[in-house]
Design a protein around this motif. Structure first.
Motif, mmCIF file in Angstrom:
data_model
loop_
_atom_site.group_PDB
_atom_site.id
_atom_site.type_symbol
_atom_site.label_atom_id
_atom_site.label_comp_id
_atom_site.label_asym_id
_atom_site.label_seq_id
_atom_site.Cartn_x
_atom_site.Cartn_y
_atom_site.Cartn_z
ATOM 1 N N SER A 1 -8.730 -4.496 -9.145
ATOM 2 C CA SER A 1 -7.506 -5.004 -8.528
ATOM 3 C C SER A 1 -6.818 -5.929 -9.527
ATOM 4 O O SER A 1 -7.471 -6.778 -10.131
ATOM 5 C CB SER A 1 -7.823 -5.786 -7.254
ATOM 6 O OG SER A 1 -8.418 -4.950 -6.300
ATOM 7 N N ARG A 2 -5.517 -5.763 -9.679
ATOM 8 C CA ARG A 2 -4.772 -6.575 -10.639
ATOM 9 C C ARG A 2 -4.302 -7.869 -9.990
ATOM 10 O O ARG A 2 -3.617 -7.834 -8.973
ATOM 11 C CB ARG A 2 -3.583 -5.794 -11.170
ATOM 12 C CG ARG A 2 -4.063 -4.572 -11.957
ATOM 13 C CD ARG A 2 -2.985 -4.018 -12.769
ATOM 14 N NE ARG A 2 -2.532 -5.058 -13.690
ATOM 15 C CZ ARG A 2 -1.903 -4.828 -14.807
ATOM 16 N NH1 ARG A 2 -1.645 -3.611 -15.151
ATOM 17 N NH2 ARG A 2 -1.510 -5.815 -15.579
ATOM 18 N N ASP B 1 -7.665 -7.108 -0.998
ATOM 19 C CA ASP B 1 -6.348 -6.500 -1.254
ATOM 20 C C ASP B 1 -5.561 -6.377 0.049
ATOM 21 O O ASP B 1 -4.371 -6.682 0.091
ATOM 22 C CB ASP B 1 -6.496 -5.103 -1.876
ATOM 23 C CG ASP B 1 -7.021 -5.118 -3.306
ATOM 24 O OD1 ASP B 1 -6.977 -6.180 -3.959
ATOM 25 O OD2 ASP B 1 -7.486 -4.052 -3.761
ATOM 26 N N SER B 2 -6.225 -5.929 1.112
ATOM 27 C CA SER B 2 -5.548 -5.696 2.389
ATOM 28 C C SER B 2 -5.000 -6.982 2.990
ATOM 29 O O SER B 2 -3.858 -7.020 3.445
ATOM 30 C CB SER B 2 -6.500 -5.049 3.386
ATOM 31 O OG SER B 2 -6.860 -3.765 2.948
ATOM 32 N N ASP C 1 -13.286 -5.873 -2.505
ATOM 33 C CA ASP C 1 -11.959 -5.838 -3.133
ATOM 34 C C ASP C 1 -10.927 -5.241 -2.187
ATOM 35 O O ASP C 1 -9.808 -5.739 -2.081
ATOM 36 C CB ASP C 1 -11.989 -5.027 -4.429
ATOM 37 C CG ASP C 1 -12.661 -5.766 -5.576
ATOM 38 O OD1 ASP C 1 -12.719 -7.019 -5.551
ATOM 39 O OD2 ASP C 1 -13.126 -5.078 -6.508
ATOM 40 N N GLY C 2 -11.303 -4.180 -1.491
ATOM 41 C CA GLY C 2 -10.381 -3.553 -0.546
ATOM 42 C C GLY C 2 -10.003 -4.501 0.584
ATOM 43 O O GLY C 2 -8.842 -4.562 1.000
ATOM 44 N N THR D 1 -2.087 -11.106 -9.341
ATOM 45 C CA THR D 1 -0.630 -11.193 -9.340
ATOM 46 C C THR D 1 -0.123 -12.473 -9.988
ATOM 47 O O THR D 1 1.079 -12.660 -10.132
ATOM 48 C CB THR D 1 -0.080 -11.078 -7.903
ATOM 49 O OG1 THR D 1 -0.666 -12.106 -7.098
ATOM 50 C CG2 THR D 1 -0.397 -9.703 -7.315
ATOM 51 N N SER E 1 -13.597 -6.439 -10.990
ATOM 52 C CA SER E 1 -12.656 -5.834 -10.055
ATOM 53 C C SER E 1 -11.562 -5.084 -10.809
ATOM 54 O O SER E 1 -11.116 -5.515 -11.879
ATOM 55 C CB SER E 1 -12.015 -6.928 -9.202
ATOM 56 O OG SER E 1 -11.045 -6.366 -8.352
ATOM 57 N N ARG F 1 5.108 -12.806 0.010
ATOM 58 C CA ARG F 1 3.930 -12.607 -0.823
ATOM 59 C C ARG F 1 3.518 -13.900 -1.527
ATOM 60 O O ARG F 1 4.358 -14.702 -1.912
ATOM 61 C CB ARG F 1 4.291 -11.515 -1.822
ATOM 62 C CG ARG F 1 3.435 -11.331 -2.986
ATOM 63 C CD ARG F 1 3.937 -10.135 -3.771
ATOM 64 N NE ARG F 1 4.663 -10.543 -4.950
ATOM 65 C CZ ARG F 1 4.279 -10.234 -6.176
ATOM 66 N NH1 ARG F 1 3.207 -9.494 -6.379
ATOM 67 N NH2 ARG F 1 4.969 -10.648 -7.209
ATOM 68 N N ARG G 1 -11.006 -14.626 -4.393
ATOM 69 C CA ARG G 1 -9.617 -14.679 -4.848
ATOM 70 C C ARG G 1 -9.092 -16.079 -4.552
ATOM 71 O O ARG G 1 -9.386 -16.634 -3.492
ATOM 72 C CB ARG G 1 -8.742 -13.653 -4.141
ATOM 73 C CG ARG G 1 -9.256 -12.221 -4.229
ATOM 74 C CD ARG G 1 -8.421 -11.377 -5.148
ATOM 75 N NE ARG G 1 -9.005 -10.045 -5.300
ATOM 76 C CZ ARG G 1 -8.543 -8.946 -4.746
ATOM 77 N NH1 ARG G 1 -7.474 -9.007 -3.969
ATOM 78 N NH2 ARG G 1 -9.113 -7.785 -4.979
ATOM 79 N N HIS H 1 -8.249 -13.818 -9.655
ATOM 80 C CA HIS H 1 -9.643 -13.564 -9.299
ATOM 81 C C HIS H 1 -10.462 -14.827 -9.491
ATOM 82 O O HIS H 1 -10.309 -15.525 -10.494
ATOM 83 C CB HIS H 1 -10.250 -12.467 -10.190
ATOM 84 C CG HIS H 1 -9.719 -11.115 -9.917
ATOM 85 N ND1 HIS H 1 -10.148 -10.357 -8.852
ATOM 86 C CD2 HIS H 1 -8.783 -10.375 -10.554
ATOM 87 C CE1 HIS H 1 -9.496 -9.205 -8.851
ATOM 88 N NE2 HIS H 1 -8.669 -9.190 -9.867
ATOM 89 N N ALA I 1 -2.079 -8.351 0.962
ATOM 90 C CA ALA I 1 -0.881 -7.518 1.138
ATOM 91 C C ALA I 1 -0.196 -7.815 2.462
ATOM 92 O O ALA I 1 1.005 -7.592 2.612
ATOM 93 C CB ALA I 1 -1.248 -6.041 1.050
#
Length: 172
Positions: free
Chosen positions: A137-138, A29-30, A25-26, A140, A135, A38, A57, A43, A33
């Motif tokens: 992580s939200r 996310d990275s 997940d990290g 988007t 997860s 964006r 994702r 998921h 980002a």
């Protein structure tokens, strides 16, 4: 050390499947980002094997054929800067892909599918078996909780969906 069926060795050290899912997940996310402007994502399914876990994702922003090279370039530069080793690149015009490996054995990929839909996948190395939570992580982009499949990309971006080649604006 306990060896698990289907694994010749536990590569994740003290890591269990939940730890591996959180690490994946990290990483996801990275990289998301890092993409500017964006993009919006949902998921994909999490899958767990005997000693591995996969997080996914799916980008819901349309990435046009003219902008795919820019998108892949942003991601590849970020992964290289992060110390990931590129293991393969598919330069297919309609379905390009990049495959990398982290120093601790995670396999990470970006693949482009139908209608320019971008998929990110992280596969863990063999780790200790454990339960794996969803997860935290939200996402988007919205995905109907009753949806059985992730729909094709359906979110327009003035930049990523454009029909002309371009470079992402600085500081977007």
């Amino acid at each position: 050390m306990i060896l698990l069926a289907g694994c010749s060795e536990v590569r994740g050290g003290n890591m269990d499947m939940q730890d591996a899912a959180e690490r994946a997940d990290g990483m996801l996310d990275s990289v998301l980002a890092e993409v500017a402007p964006r993009v919006l994502w949902v998921h994909g399914p999490t899958t767990a094997g005997n000693c591995t876990v996969t997080r996914r994702r799916t980008v819901m922003t349309v990435v046009s054929a003219q902008r795919r090279g820019s998108f892949l370039g942003v991601v590849e530069r970020f992964w290289r800067k992060s110390g990931y080793r590129v293991t393969a690149v598919n330069s297919h015009v309609d379905a390009p892909a990049i495959y990398v490996k982290t120093q601790d054995g995670f396999q990470v990929s970006l693949t482009v599918a139908d209608k320019g839909q971008v998929h990110f996948t992280v596969d863990s190395p063999c780790v200790r078996r454990s339960e794996v939570a969803d997860s935290t992580s939200r996402a988007t982009a919205f995905l109907d909780p009753e949806a059985r499949l992730i729909p094709r990309p359906n979110i327009h971006s003035d930049f990523w969906s454009a029909d002309a080649p371009g470079v992402a604006p600085a500081g977007s």
